[in-house]
Design an enzyme around this catalytic site. Sequence first.
Site, PDB file in Angstrom:
ATOM      1  N   HIS A  74      -1.450   5.956  -5.700  1.00  0.00           N
ATOM      2  CA  HIS A  74      -2.587   5.555  -5.085  1.00  0.00           C
ATOM      3  C   HIS A  74      -3.801   6.739  -5.101  1.00  0.00           C
ATOM      4  CE1 HIS A  74      -0.313   2.762  -2.935  1.00  0.00           C
ATOM      5  NE2 HIS A  74      -1.348   1.988  -2.629  1.00  0.00           N
ATOM      6  N   GLU A 131       3.136   6.583   4.479  1.00  0.00           N
ATOM      7  CA  GLU A 131       2.617   5.063   4.329  1.00  0.00           C
ATOM      8  C   GLU A 131       2.858   4.218   5.663  1.00  0.00           C
ATOM      9  OE1 GLU A 131       5.286   3.491   1.178  1.00  0.00           O
ATOM     10  OE2 GLU A 131       4.171   1.662   1.169  1.00  0.00           O
ATOM     11  N   HIS A 175      -4.686   0.086   7.756  1.00  0.00           N
ATOM     12  CA  HIS A 175      -5.007  -1.157   6.961  1.00  0.00           C
ATOM     13  C   HIS A 175      -5.371  -2.315   8.048  1.00  0.00           C
ATOM     14  CE1 HIS A 175      -4.467  -0.894   2.604  1.00  0.00           C
ATOM     15  NE2 HIS A 175      -3.921  -0.050   2.898  1.00  0.00           N
ATOM     16  N   HIS A 186      -7.944   5.281   1.589  1.00  0.00           N
ATOM     17  CA  HIS A 186      -6.988   5.867   0.923  1.00  0.00           C
ATOM     18  C   HIS A 186      -7.528   7.432   0.294  1.00  0.00           C
ATOM     19  CE1 HIS A 186      -3.384   3.695   0.075  1.00  0.00           C
ATOM     20  NE2 HIS A 186      -4.030   2.676   0.578  1.00  0.00           N
TER      21      HIS A 186
HETATM   22 CU1  CUO Z   1      -1.495   0.115  -1.866  1.00  0.00          CU
HETATM   23 CU2  CUO Z   1      -2.780   1.114   1.392  1.00  0.00          CU
HETATM   24  O1  CUO Z   1      -1.285   1.015   0.199  1.00  0.00           O
HETATM   25  O2  CUO Z   1      -2.827  -0.310  -0.235  1.00  0.00           O
END
Ligand code: CUO
Length: 685
Positions: free
Chosen positions: A237, A349, A368, A404
């Site tokens: 990421h 995560e 998210h 991110h």
């Molecule tokens: Cu790949 Cu936030 O982890 O999308």
Amino acid sequence: MADQKNLLLLFDRPIEPIFVQKGKDEVFDVPDKFLTDRYRPISNEVQSRFAEKVEQRIPVRAITIPDLRVPMSLPRDVQFSLFIPAHRRIAGRLIDIFMGASSIDDLQSVAVYARDRLNPYLFNYALSVALLHRKDTRGLNIPPLVLNFPDKFVDSRIFRQIREEVFVVPDGSRRPIIIPSDYTASDLDPEHRLWYFREDIGVNLHHWHWHLVYPFEACDRAIVDKDRRGELFYYMHQQILARYNLERFSNNLARVLRFNNLRDPIEEAYFPKMDSLVASRSWPPRFKDTKLSDLNRPLDQIKMDVSDLERWNDRILNAIAKGFVTDESGNQVPLDEVRGIDILGNLIESSILSPNRATYGDLHNMGHVFISYSHDPDHRHLESFGVMGDSTTAMRDPVFYRWHAYIDDIFQEHKTRLTPYTLRELNYPGVSVTRVQVLSRGSRSNVLQTYWKQSDVDLSGGLDFVSRGNVFARFTHLQHTPFTYTININNEGETYRKGTVRIFLGPKRDETHKEMLFKDQRLLMVELDKFVVSLSPGQNTVRRRSSESSVTIPFEQTFRNVDKNRLGEDSPDELEFNFCGCGWPDHMLIPKGLPEGLCCELFVMVSNYDHDRIRQSWWILCKDEPSYCGLRDSLYPDRRAMGYPFDRLARSGAENLAQFLTPNMKVVDVEVRHEERTEQLDYEN
Ligand code: CUO
């Protein structure tokens, strides 16, 4: 015994019932008692109707089916998200059931039975994970998701055109349907300049595939517990962000701003213009300046406040400041140079490997969820989540990068506390890089070129209830002219030595056109390649093609079709195809240039292989070391921290890249020139 390849047919046309023709000319002979209530009473009529015209009938054994009540608790016509804890648990149970089938035969029976009873997204995900992780299905190529769920990748408007083409025009004479290349916003929105990156099919397939290879939750811990998976979460990421920021520079935009104050309105809007074919609903948009709200969505079993995210964030930052996290038994787990980043990756995560989910929570995943429900936090409008709620679609939304950037910033809090690499650690005494050059066909040396290109993708496996035959969609994507690195390396010793060549590309100047400082530039260095070389005494000339990159996979692999592009059956190549199949798309290796040239720096380092080498218990064959995806059932093939040598701050005195260099490193200025032309395909192609 059932042929394992038939399992792949279960992905085909996911909404059509199981007994309808699959693939080119195959049909499952479904035991009557496996049929759903709607079709069981008319089984003879429906089964014979679809079986008549096909060549191959696939027998399915009527075994006793395990208890599917948990997976069936998710309705068939809703969106499915791994970020939602209740959905994760359901998926975990289903993966367990598929993993637990004692043979391919049994797996086929369970999957045939389950397919028409389960949510199609859930079914696709759990079966994909199981096929990737079962020992007896190692050689199978999971079809790229766009082939079965094109609705998650392209403008919904094309589906009406496709239906017309397929209905009216016989197979063989059909024309590709053009996917508009720039359809989600106008130039009034500066963020829209990045459409070609955010909405690229290959980029989104990469992200989908990565999360498939690295699930963060499963009942069987071994599926999650892979070598350095937390660190890889951080690194993959981080690299997406570095690439995105470089693209922003070439679009005259500043680096992406962290979404670090969760009470701030989100300035960026996003209107996806996609419909879910499964849920028969549009993906909800997010309007400008939407704020996060506390969530109360009983249907998803989510009741959580924004302050929960803030609390987790504070605890994580606190742990980083102290240099250890506290596990569930109250033990201190140090965040040291070797394991720290991996622990933090799993913790932030978060995956089931997190040392303490009760304390440090589920920050990234729930972020998210909060963002994806910001338009309907208490479900009063009965709306589902936005694109941020699904790893397949999240990268389309500008806020993905803001979220991110914030997550990465937390990782960097840890990284900046580590002791900078010393000259001794960085150097490879007796080995020096004397010259670096890149050459692209038809260009001056050290000039890279980008342009637009059209390509086709066959969507027939994802179009339910239409006639058979191929139907192609034609999309436009960024492309670069292939190029070659030539690296001159001097080995001053008298014997052969091995080195790891590490190649990165970064911007020369920042958004205000100032030369960059190392502390900023290191975060924008994009890994282009990494490979091992043998150096004979004296001068060595190493040539390496851009297409050999350890980061990327070729176009054909990103978009591979179940029937096409297969490697030799059961060959070691094929066994590793899936892991090699996870990779950044080759057509996005190089950022889009500027017509006048985007000034970049190309960095090459040769490190001592003795310090990099990993002793694998057995060697697996993959085209190269997959920098962003790791290797299946093996250790990550580089002992160094991911992103080395840019993962830490520089030693004191090294303010910029030039000052950072040791003799085994070299930097050259490289320009990326973009030509505003599109390489078109003929209709016949
Ligand atoms: Cu790949 Cu936030 O982890 O999308």
